[in-house]
Design an enzyme around this catalytic site. Structure first.
Site, PDB file in Angstrom:
ATOM      1  N   SER A 274       0.825  -1.205   0.000  1.00 29.11           N
ATOM      2  CA  SER A 274       0.000   0.000   0.000  1.00 29.11           C
ATOM      3  C   SER A 274       0.860   1.255   0.000  1.00 29.11           C
ATOM      4  CB  SER A 274      -0.888   0.009   1.244  1.00 29.11           C
ATOM      5  OG  SER A 274      -0.071   0.084   2.389  1.00 29.11           O
ATOM      6  N   CYS A 275       2.181   1.110   0.001  1.00 27.70           N
ATOM      7  CA  CYS A 275       3.016   2.311   0.170  1.00 27.70           C
ATOM      8  C   CYS A 275       3.916   2.606  -1.022  1.00 27.70           C
ATOM      9  CB  CYS A 275       3.864   2.159   1.425  1.00 27.70           C
ATOM     10  SG  CYS A 275       2.864   1.849   2.867  1.00 27.70           S
ATOM     11  N   LEU A 276       4.860   1.705  -1.307  1.00 31.47           N
ATOM     12  CA  LEU A 276       5.846   2.022  -2.342  1.00 31.47           C
ATOM     13  C   LEU A 276       5.183   2.401  -3.675  1.00 31.47           C
ATOM     14  CD1 LEU A 276       8.049   1.393  -0.359  1.00 31.47           C
ATOM     15  CD2 LEU A 276       8.972  -0.312  -1.910  1.00 31.47           C
ATOM     16  N   ASP A 279       3.110   5.770  -3.200  1.00 31.54           N
ATOM     17  CA  ASP A 279       3.917   6.958  -2.912  1.00 31.54           C
ATOM     18  C   ASP A 279       4.749   7.375  -4.121  1.00 31.54           C
ATOM     19  OD1 ASP A 279       2.772   6.858  -0.465  1.00 31.54           O
ATOM     20  OD2 ASP A 279       4.556   6.245   0.642  1.00 31.54           O
TER      21      ASP A 279
END
Ligand code: UGA
Length: 461
Positions: A274-276, A279
């Protein structure tokens, strides 16, 4: 132990719940706020809404201590505490830019609570937000809804987190550094004092800076990690075309250079989560709004998009046509020790296999419920790794769970219709496996892996 601050945490996602529980575990009174009533109920019954090692136990202990509770009443949470951490989600919009809707809503709620509060309060933005959000969006909303002045009546900091899913509690309790982006000195002083009390002798280096720099540090951090992964996957793709080359050895060799370092050099089927991915997309979009095309970051994303495709290409090399073949997929979560399948490479791989007419049977130690919600009855689900292998024509190892590392060539020989394995995460020893079964791996030169491995061993001696 005397604790000087009472804490509220808004938004019970990964970051929020783990942060709240970590604070409570060190003796702080923590009131968590969450708008999803079902989540609130679960949390108050000691059940984490997501799988995270050790979290259920720590949550149960926090509830038992009486220092932690979860509510849907943000106003009460803010009024009863001294510092509020905003940890709501910041998802992607369809164009990749960041959706700040939840941050806006929570800032409004916190602000309207502050209008009823006489004493000074510190608001800390922990959600990942694009540079400028804390000062240009959160601050005006807080001032407008509270009728108070930032810096005088309440404080404001941007304070990004760097915890990883799967080791979230450990990371929260053992960070490499703390980044404090302070609106004014008083806000930064309070947050620094809080962290020094919280971490005591384990306090890591603290960087105090502006909110904009703090916000950018978070994006640059994740963008760099993504770059490292796409870099080593690029080297892996080159290795695959050189008989005898092995990306694992290459990574080991370059990782010993202190300027490079050994971490995040595991070649594989690409990064998910859910991040790399989110983002990186947000930073690319944001950069474009500034009139700068971040070509390097676009290439990182491009390499990552194609990486799951490598699994299919290598599978074709191993099997020829995929139509009608039964493919065992081991591992569905975007990485081990989580049930999270958001942007997991397994999704792209399975969809492509299905498109090519293959039959897919899958197993993951934690992500089966999430997988069933995604693939419904388009694939088969196994109850164990061995059951997954049974009668398969080829196995693709997608997520490197520890339990898969224990599999031996014999497990593939005894259970599969044909013992053919594609190691998508480089967890199996190529020498051992390629001697006994038909074996390919990401970043392993396609020539003659057996000989290549012998050569590598010779060089290592
Ligand atoms: C990431 C960052 O590592 C955290 O520091 C950050 O706080 C977090 O995002 C966030 O922004 O909240 P996370 O998404 O939990 O944490 O997962 P990572 O451990 O970073 O792994 C991300 C992906 O990269 C996984 O799919 C993993 O399999 C892949 N990966 C990682 C590789 O392919 N190779 C590697 O060498 C390392």
């Amino acid at each position: 132990m005397l604790r000087s601050y009472r804490i509220s945490v808004i938004g019970m996602g990964y970051v929020g719940l783990c942060t709240a529980i970590a604070f409570a575990s060190k003796g702080y009174t923590v009131i968590a706020s969450e708008m999803d009533a079902e989540k609130v109920d679960k949390i108050n019954r000691g059940i984490s809404p997501f799988y995270e090692p050790g979290l259920n136990e720590a949550l149960t202990e926090a509830l038992r201590s009486g220092r932690f509770k979860c509510t849907s009443n943000t106003e009460m949470a803010v009024l009863d505490t001294d510092i509020t951490f905003i940890t709501v989600g910041t998802p992607s919009k369809p164009d990749g830019s960041i959706d700040l809707h939840y941050v806006k809503e929570s800032a409004k709620e916190v602000g309207s609570a502050l209008s009823h509060k006489d004493s000074y309060h510190l608001v800390v933005v922990k959600s990942t937000v694009i540079p400028g959000t804390t000062e240009n969006m959160v601050k005006p909303i807080l001032e407008e809804t509270s009728g108070k002045v930032c810096g005088a009546d309440f404080g404001l900091c941007a304070n990004p987190e760097f915890l990883r899913e799967g080791s979230a509690l450990y990371d929260t309790l053992n960070p490499d550094r703390i980044i404090i982006g302070e609106y004014d000195k008083r806000s930064g002083d309070i947050l620094e004092a809080f962290y020094k009390e919280f971490y005591a002798e384990k306090t890591p280096p603290i960087i105090r800076t502006t909110p904009v720099n703090a916000e950018l540090i978070k994006y640059a951090n994740n963008a760099f990690l993504a770059t490292k992964i796409s870099f080593i996957n690029t080297i892996a793709n080159i290795c695959e075309r050189i008989p005898g080359a092995d990306v694992t050895i290459v990574a080991k060799g370059i990782g010993l250079d202190k300027r490079i370092g050994p971490l995040f050099l595991n070649a594989g089927l690409g990064y998910g989560g859910s991040c790399l991915p989110k983002d990186l997309r947000a930073l690319i979009q944001y950069s474009k709004t500034l009139g700068y095309e971040p070509k390097l970051l676009e290439a990182v994303e491009d390499v990552n998009k194609h990486q799951p495709q490598r699994a299919i290409e290598l599978c074709r090399k191993l099997l020829g046509e995929l139509k009608g073949r039964r493919i065992a997929v081991l591992g569905l979560a975007f990485k081990p020790n989580t049930d999270d399948m958001r942007e997991a490479p397994s999704i792209a791989i399975i969809r492509q296999l299905l498109e090519e007419g293959a039959e897919v049977v899958a197993y993951d130690p934690a992500a089966m419920p999430n997988a069933k919600a995604i693939f419904k009855d388009s694939i088969k689900y196994a109850n164990s790794a061995i059951e997954c292998l049974r009668d398969a024509d080829c196995c693709i190892l997608v997520t490197e769970w520890d339990e898969f590392k224990k599999l031996k060539p014999e497990d593939f020989i005894q259970n599969m219709r044909r013992p053919i394995l594609l190691d998508g995460r480089r967890i199996f020893d190529p020498k051992e496996f390629s001697q006994k079964i038909k074996f390919m791996a990401i970043g392993l030169g396609i020539g003659n892996p057996e000989k290549a491995e012998e050569k590598n061993l010779q060089y290592q001696k």
